[in-house]
Design a protein around this motif. Structure first.
Motif, PDB file in Angstrom:
ATOM      1  N   SER A  36     -29.191 -31.293 -21.783  1.00 57.65           N
ATOM      2  CA  SER A  36     -29.723 -32.019 -22.795  1.00 57.65           C
ATOM      3  C   SER A  36     -30.606 -33.292 -22.312  1.00 57.65           C
ATOM      4  CB  SER A  36     -28.563 -32.399 -23.760  1.00 57.65           C
ATOM      5  OG  SER A  36     -28.010 -31.029 -23.922  1.00 57.65           O
ATOM      6  N   ALA A  37     -30.162 -34.071 -21.462  1.00 59.90           N
ATOM      7  CA  ALA A  37     -30.454 -35.300 -21.055  1.00 59.90           C
ATOM      8  C   ALA A  37     -31.799 -35.126 -20.519  1.00 59.90           C
ATOM      9  CB  ALA A  37     -29.581 -35.994 -19.953  1.00 59.90           C
ATOM     10  N   VAL A  38     -32.337 -34.044 -19.939  1.00 63.59           N
ATOM     11  CA  VAL A  38     -33.472 -33.760 -19.160  1.00 63.59           C
ATOM     12  C   VAL A  38     -34.595 -32.902 -19.986  1.00 63.59           C
ATOM     13  CG1 VAL A  38     -32.623 -34.123 -16.868  1.00 63.59           C
ATOM     14  CG2 VAL A  38     -32.782 -32.094 -17.948  1.00 63.59           C
ATOM     15  N   CYS A  39     -34.169 -32.434 -21.179  1.00 64.98           N
ATOM     16  CA  CYS A  39     -34.900 -31.644 -21.971  1.00 64.98           C
ATOM     17  C   CYS A  39     -35.941 -32.241 -22.466  1.00 64.98           C
ATOM     18  CB  CYS A  39     -34.007 -30.838 -22.820  1.00 64.98           C
ATOM     19  SG  CYS A  39     -34.959 -29.730 -23.845  1.00 64.98           S
ATOM     20  N   PRO A  40     -37.362 -31.993 -22.337  1.00 65.12           N
ATOM     21  CA  PRO A  40     -38.210 -32.481 -23.078  1.00 65.12           C
ATOM     22  C   PRO A  40     -38.732 -32.141 -24.510  1.00 65.12           C
ATOM     23  CG  PRO A  40     -39.103 -30.847 -21.559  1.00 65.12           C
ATOM     24  CD  PRO A  40     -37.636 -30.928 -21.439  1.00 65.12           C
ATOM     25  N   MET A  41     -37.812 -31.023 -25.073  1.00 68.74           N
ATOM     26  CA  MET A  41     -38.123 -30.589 -26.235  1.00 68.74           C
ATOM     27  C   MET A  41     -36.663 -30.808 -27.151  1.00 68.74           C
ATOM     28  SD  MET A  41     -40.871 -29.226 -25.938  1.00 68.74           S
ATOM     29  CE  MET A  41     -41.089 -28.106 -27.680  1.00 68.74           C
ATOM     30  N   GLU A  43     -35.786 -33.456 -28.635  1.00 71.28           N
ATOM     31  CA  GLU A  43     -35.933 -34.191 -30.102  1.00 71.28           C
ATOM     32  C   GLU A  43     -36.526 -33.213 -31.335  1.00 71.28           C
ATOM     33  OE1 GLU A  43     -39.915 -36.556 -29.951  1.00 71.28           O
ATOM     34  OE2 GLU A  43     -38.773 -37.001 -28.045  1.00 71.28           O
ATOM     35  N   HIS A  44     -36.928 -32.054 -30.699  1.00 71.06           N
ATOM     36  CA  HIS A  44     -37.439 -31.081 -31.579  1.00 71.06           C
ATOM     37  C   HIS A  44     -36.241 -29.740 -31.968  1.00 71.06           C
ATOM     38  CE1 HIS A  44     -41.512 -32.710 -31.308  1.00 71.06           C
ATOM     39  NE2 HIS A  44     -41.142 -32.590 -30.107  1.00 71.06           N
ATOM     40  N   GLU A  46     -32.502 -28.942 -33.273  1.00 70.93           N
ATOM     41  CA  GLU A  46     -31.500 -29.331 -34.419  1.00 70.93           C
ATOM     42  C   GLU A  46     -30.073 -29.535 -33.240  1.00 70.93           C
ATOM     43  OE1 GLU A  46     -32.879 -26.161 -35.049  1.00 70.93           O
ATOM     44  OE2 GLU A  46     -33.347 -26.628 -37.262  1.00 70.93           O
ATOM     45  N   ILE A  47     -29.909 -28.578 -32.228  1.00 75.97           N
ATOM     46  CA  ILE A  47     -28.855 -28.756 -31.653  1.00 75.97           C
ATOM     47  C   ILE A  47     -29.184 -28.685 -29.921  1.00 75.97           C
ATOM     48  CG2 ILE A  47     -27.260 -27.785 -32.967  1.00 75.97           C
ATOM     49  CD1 ILE A  47     -27.052 -25.208 -31.628  1.00 75.97           C
ATOM     50  N   SER A  48     -28.634 -29.424 -29.175  1.00 75.21           N
ATOM     51  CA  SER A  48     -29.107 -29.403 -28.061  1.00 75.21           C
ATOM     52  C   SER A  48     -28.796 -28.287 -27.158  1.00 75.21           C
ATOM     53  CB  SER A  48     -28.310 -30.710 -27.335  1.00 75.21           C
ATOM     54  OG  SER A  48     -27.008 -30.394 -27.185  1.00 75.21           O
ATOM     55  N   PRO A  49     -29.265 -28.191 -25.775  1.00 68.22           N
ATOM     56  CA  PRO A  49     -29.085 -27.176 -25.016  1.00 68.22           C
ATOM     57  C   PRO A  49     -27.511 -27.135 -24.867  1.00 68.22           C
ATOM     58  CG  PRO A  49     -30.975 -28.322 -24.340  1.00 68.22           C
ATOM     59  CD  PRO A  49     -30.538 -28.966 -25.426  1.00 68.22           C
ATOM     60  N   ARG A  63     -24.005 -18.596 -36.114  1.00 67.22           N
ATOM     61  CA  ARG A  63     -24.363 -20.034 -36.222  1.00 67.22           C
ATOM     62  C   ARG A  63     -25.451 -20.560 -35.454  1.00 67.22           C
ATOM     63  NH1 ARG A  63     -20.571 -24.370 -35.867  1.00 67.22           N
ATOM     64  NH2 ARG A  63     -21.505 -26.228 -36.734  1.00 67.22           N
ATOM     65  N   LEU A  64     -25.420 -19.792 -34.091  1.00 66.66           N
ATOM     66  CA  LEU A  64     -26.609 -20.206 -33.410  1.00 66.66           C
ATOM     67  C   LEU A  64     -28.191 -19.882 -33.841  1.00 66.66           C
ATOM     68  CD1 LEU A  64     -25.312 -18.845 -29.686  1.00 66.66           C
ATOM     69  CD2 LEU A  64     -26.421 -20.950 -30.283  1.00 66.66           C
ATOM     70  N   ARG A  65     -28.151 -18.833 -34.659  1.00 67.97           N
ATOM     71  CA  ARG A  65     -29.328 -18.127 -35.001  1.00 67.97           C
ATOM     72  C   ARG A  65     -29.654 -19.117 -36.393  1.00 67.97           C
ATOM     73  NH1 ARG A  65     -28.493 -12.274 -34.547  1.00 67.97           N
ATOM     74  NH2 ARG A  65     -28.932 -12.170 -32.389  1.00 67.97           N
ATOM     75  N   LYS A  66     -29.068 -20.036 -36.755  1.00 69.15           N
ATOM     76  CA  LYS A  66     -29.184 -20.875 -37.966  1.00 69.15           C
ATOM     77  C   LYS A  66     -30.177 -22.101 -37.167  1.00 69.15           C
ATOM     78  CE  LYS A  66     -25.757 -20.320 -41.209  1.00 69.15           C
ATOM     79  NZ  LYS A  66     -24.237 -20.322 -41.268  1.00 69.15           N
ATOM     80  N   PHE A  67     -30.130 -22.447 -35.887  1.00 66.51           N
ATOM     81  CA  PHE A  67     -30.745 -23.356 -35.527  1.00 66.51           C
ATOM     82  C   PHE A  67     -32.213 -22.800 -34.592  1.00 66.51           C
ATOM     83  CE2 PHE A  67     -26.412 -24.569 -35.326  1.00 66.51           C
ATOM     84  CZ  PHE A  67     -26.543 -25.730 -36.451  1.00 66.51           C
ATOM     85  N   LYS A  68     -32.982 -23.590 -34.528  1.00 65.59           N
ATOM     86  CA  LYS A  68     -34.329 -23.246 -33.888  1.00 65.59           C
ATOM     87  C   LYS A  68     -34.527 -23.213 -32.433  1.00 65.59           C
ATOM     88  CE  LYS A  68     -37.235 -27.121 -35.430  1.00 65.59           C
ATOM     89  NZ  LYS A  68     -38.280 -27.883 -36.270  1.00 65.59           N
TER      90      LYS A  68
END
Ligand code: SF4
Ligand code: SF4
Length: 134
Positions: A36-41, A43-44, A46-49, A63-68
């Protein structure tokens, strides 16, 4: 209504499919958060990697499918390089996309205004449709 036993069965089946398609073991994740700390995306999303990994470990498919998050991943592989457990996180996210598309759930509909408009380069739209629609 799902009983506790059938729910556990569904969770196990989801995790085993995810492992088979993604070729990765989500249980190896120790929740360090490097991805999550290195992911450039991030901030877009809803939940981090890291959180995607946690929900995957728990077999929480709905639950996973609810987030993009797994749709907006750009497959840059920064997270995989930084993972101390050697998990190829983008492969797991790709598996989540494939498993969703196989249920005929598109993230981008080919008939949508986004696709028919001229706000984006054609090559970007074609790439997005290949990744995000079945
Ligand atoms: S591959 Fe995806 S999840 Fe991993 S760092 Fe790149 S954008 Fe983030
Ligand atoms: S970097 Fe690897 S071990 Fe750390 S949270 Fe992300 S997937 Fe888990």
């Amino acid at each position: 209504m799902l009983t506790k036993m059938s729910l556990q069965k569904a969770e196990k089946s989801f995790i085993s499919k995810l492992r088979e398609i993604g070729g990765q073991n989500p249980y190896l994740c120790m929740q360090c958060g490097n991805c999550s700390a290195v992911c450039p995306m991030v901030e877009h999303m809803e939940i981090s990697p890291r959180m995607v990994l946690r929900l995957s470990q728990l077999g929480m498919e709905d639950r996973l499918r609810k987030f993009k998050s797994f749709w907006v991943c750009s497959s840059c592989y920064s997270c995989g390089v930084q993972c101390p457990r050697g998990i190829k996180i983008p492969s797991l996210l790709e598996a989540l996309r494939l498993m969703t598309l196989r249920q005929n759930v598109n993230y981008i509909e080919p008939s949508s205004e986004v696709v028919s408009g001229d706000d984006y380069p054609q090559i970007a739209l074609v790439a997005a449709l290949r990744k995000m629609s079945s």
